[in-house]
Design a protein around this motif. Structure first.
Motif, short mmCIF file in Angstrom:
data_model
loop_
_atom_site.label_atom_id
_atom_site.label_comp_id
_atom_site.label_asym_id
_atom_site.label_seq_id
_atom_site.Cartn_x
_atom_site.Cartn_y
_atom_site.Cartn_z
N THR A 82 24.26 -23.03 13.82
CA THR A 82 25.66 -22.90 14.23
C THR A 82 26.04 -21.43 14.27
N ARG A 83 27.25 -21.18 14.72
CA ARG A 83 27.74 -19.79 14.74
C ARG A 83 28.13 -19.38 13.32
N LYS A 84 27.43 -18.41 12.80
CA LYS A 84 27.66 -17.96 11.43
C LYS A 84 29.10 -17.52 11.22
N ARG A 85 29.68 -16.90 12.23
CA ARG A 85 31.05 -16.39 12.14
C ARG A 85 32.04 -17.50 11.82
N GLY A 86 31.92 -18.63 12.51
CA GLY A 86 32.83 -19.74 12.28
C GLY A 86 32.71 -20.31 10.88
N VAL A 87 31.47 -20.40 10.38
CA VAL A 87 31.24 -20.92 9.03
C VAL A 87 31.89 -20.00 8.00
N MET A 88 31.72 -18.70 8.16
CA MET A 88 32.26 -17.74 7.20
C MET A 88 33.78 -17.79 7.17
N ILE A 89 34.42 -17.91 8.34
CA ILE A 89 35.88 -17.99 8.40
C ILE A 89 36.37 -19.25 7.68
N SER A 191 39.08 -11.63 3.70
CA SER A 191 37.72 -11.76 4.22
C SER A 191 37.70 -12.58 5.51
N ALA A 192 38.46 -13.68 5.52
CA ALA A 192 38.52 -14.52 6.72
C ALA A 192 39.07 -13.73 7.90
N LEU A 193 40.06 -12.89 7.67
CA LEU A 193 40.64 -12.08 8.74
C LEU A 193 39.64 -11.05 9.26
N VAL A 194 38.89 -10.41 8.36
CA VAL A 194 37.89 -9.43 8.78
C VAL A 194 36.81 -10.09 9.63
N VAL A 195 36.35 -11.26 9.20
CA VAL A 195 35.33 -11.97 9.98
C VAL A 195 35.86 -12.32 11.36
N ALA A 196 37.08 -12.85 11.41
CA ALA A 196 37.67 -13.26 12.69
C ALA A 196 37.84 -12.08 13.64
N ALA A 197 38.16 -10.92 13.08
CA ALA A 197 38.46 -9.76 13.94
C ALA A 197 37.24 -8.91 14.28
N LEU A 198 36.27 -8.81 13.37
CA LEU A 198 35.23 -7.79 13.53
C LEU A 198 33.80 -8.29 13.53
N VAL A 199 33.52 -9.43 12.92
CA VAL A 199 32.13 -9.86 12.76
C VAL A 199 31.63 -10.54 14.04
N HIS A 200 30.45 -10.12 14.47
CA HIS A 200 29.78 -10.76 15.60
C HIS A 200 28.28 -10.77 15.35
N VAL A 201 27.71 -11.96 15.26
CA VAL A 201 26.27 -12.12 15.06
C VAL A 201 25.70 -12.78 16.31
N PRO A 202 24.67 -12.18 16.93
CA PRO A 202 24.07 -12.80 18.12
C PRO A 202 23.67 -14.25 17.84
N TYR A 203 23.97 -15.11 18.81
CA TYR A 203 23.70 -16.54 18.60
C TYR A 203 23.20 -17.17 19.88
N GLU A 204 22.07 -17.83 19.77
CA GLU A 204 21.53 -18.61 20.87
C GLU A 204 21.34 -20.03 20.37
N PRO A 205 22.09 -21.01 20.90
CA PRO A 205 21.98 -22.39 20.41
C PRO A 205 20.56 -22.91 20.49
N PRO A 206 19.96 -23.31 19.36
CA PRO A 206 18.59 -23.83 19.39
C PRO A 206 18.55 -25.22 20.03
N ALA A 207 17.39 -25.54 20.55
CA ALA A 207 17.25 -26.86 21.18
C ALA A 207 17.35 -27.96 20.14
N ARG A 208 17.99 -29.08 20.54
CA ARG A 208 18.10 -30.21 19.63
C ARG A 208 17.91 -31.49 20.44
#
Length: 416
Positions: A82-89, A191-208
């Protein structure tokens, strides 16, 4: 130790340690961990002050570790799929709300149940949050920078480990519980605000190709098979399990009891002792960051012996009839180098697991490592909490040192 991250970020895909993406992840983690440190330090200490029971204190901490251990593998699957950013927020937002709600129960007869519930939620959240941070590192920095990045992330943890207990202990001693709970909630919200505004981790949805449960089961089975095919990884994790059971439990459970109950010293000094542990960890992280690659995975048995020496010295100090402040000062002095060696060992092992794991398995491998390394920790914490009401703390320290020495001998013998 110097292997490549097979399947991870290709050379040039990640940035340097000063890249904005890596800095944003570290900033958000610092805020979240600061809130977590305050929460995990103050809430159990509040119960210890109310009841004076070592068994209850150890039981409350042990209860928190249960969801952390059980959810760690799920956290690994989520981190990789999943998108790490969404989990952290989401994790930070839930913790902020939970801390605000705790204020309403803290002054009632339900304080014990509320404390256990909040701690269990906090540890569960950590089981989801930390795999996201750990698995993001290989995507944010070049492969040859992973060890230094892990060291820096751990140093951020140590800095929050200093600020949380020291500031929390002092403020708790003078101001009471409510302001501390509010500060913790504010840290999670920030922390939630910082992640929402600044954090970006490359994400490619894996096959399922299957359902969520079947996919998670297959992912964890693949990660477990990988670990079992690497004997050195497997031995390292098993050693961490035993060290956490006997060694880490001593520091987590016995330290607050020794300071506040055995020595009869105030909560502020317990915060300072917890800060000493964090300063030692910070020093250990600085050593690894300054000379990356020098302390390889094969040095772990020798580092464990350094931990044994520190715990044995602590046992000796507790046996000697010194004034309370004399014993406390000696503990502070001994905790610093002992924790420095512990952190060196932790960074070496963590970096080895991250670098040697395939990129598609990093989150799950780290989550399984966390689960296996901590699966019996609650038993140790509960046992030490009960033992504190029966036997002197120096006897518990001798047990911790003896078992840790046996683990070091086993690792050294297995690597010959």
């Amino acid at each position: 130790m110097n292997g490549t991250n097979k399947g991870g970020a290709a050379p040039g895909r990640g940035g340097g340690l000063a890249s904005p993406r890596f800095a944003a992840v570290m900033a958000s983690q610092a805020l979240s961990l600061l809130g977590m440190e305050i929460l995990q330090f103050v809430l159990p200490l509040h119960l210890l002050n109310l009841t004076g029971s070592g068994a209850l204190y150890g039981g409350v901490i042990a209860a928190g570790f249960v969801p952390y251990t059980l959810l760690a593998p799920i956290g690994g699957v989520i981190a990789d799929r999943t998108r790490k950013r969404g989990v952290m927020i989401a994790v930070d937002a839930v913790l902020a709300i939970a801390m605000a709600a705790y204020l309403f129960a803290a002054g009632t007869s339900a304080v014990i149940a509320a404390t256990v519930a909040v701690l269990m939620l906090a540890f569960a959240a950590q089981a989801l949050y930390q795999p996201c941070v750990q698995s993001a590192i290989p995507h944010l920095v070049e492969s040859h920078e992973v060890e230094r990045a892990v060291a820096l992330v751990n140093q951020v943890g140590m800095l929050t480990g200093i600020g949380g207990p020291v500031a929390g202990g002092i403020a708790f001693g003078f101001l009471g519980l409510a302001p501390i709970v509010f500060i913790s909630a504010a840290c999670f919200a920030a922390s939630a605000l910082v992640v929402a505004a600044l954090v970006h981790v490359p994400y490619e949805p894996p096959a399922r190709t299957a359902g969520a449960v079947a996919t998670a089961r297959a992912d964890l089975k693949e990660a477990l098979a990988f670990l079992r095919s690497r004997p050195l990884m497997w031995r390292t994790i098993m050693a961490a399990t035993l060290v956490n059971l006997f060694g880490s439990s001593f520091f987590n459970v016995c330290s607050p009891y020794i300071v506040t109950e055995t020595l009869g010293l105030p909560n502020q000094l317990m915060g300072v002792l917890q800060g000493a542990l964090a300063v030692g960890g910070l020093a250990g992280g600085a050593i690894v960051a300054a000379v990356p690659g020098t302390l390889g995975i094969r040095r772990v048995p020798a580092l464990l012996l350094g931990v044994v020496a520190g715990i044995a010295a602590i046992a000796c100090v507790l046996m000697v009839p010194l004034p309370a402040l004399g014993t406390y000062t000696a503990l502070v002095i001994l905790y610093l180098p002992t924790m420095a060696v512990c952190m060196c060992m932790s960074i070496v092992a963590t970096s080895y697991l991250q670098v040697e794991s395939p990129g598609t398995l990093v989150g799950k491998v780290m989550a399984l490592a966390i689960m296996l390394a901590n699966c019996v920790t609650p038993a140790g914490q509960l046992a030490y909490g009960v033992a504190l009401d029966i036997v002197p703390a120096w006897a518990i320290a001798l047990v911790a040192a003896s078992v840790t020495a046996a683990v070091a001998w086993w690792l050294a013998r297995a690597e010959r």
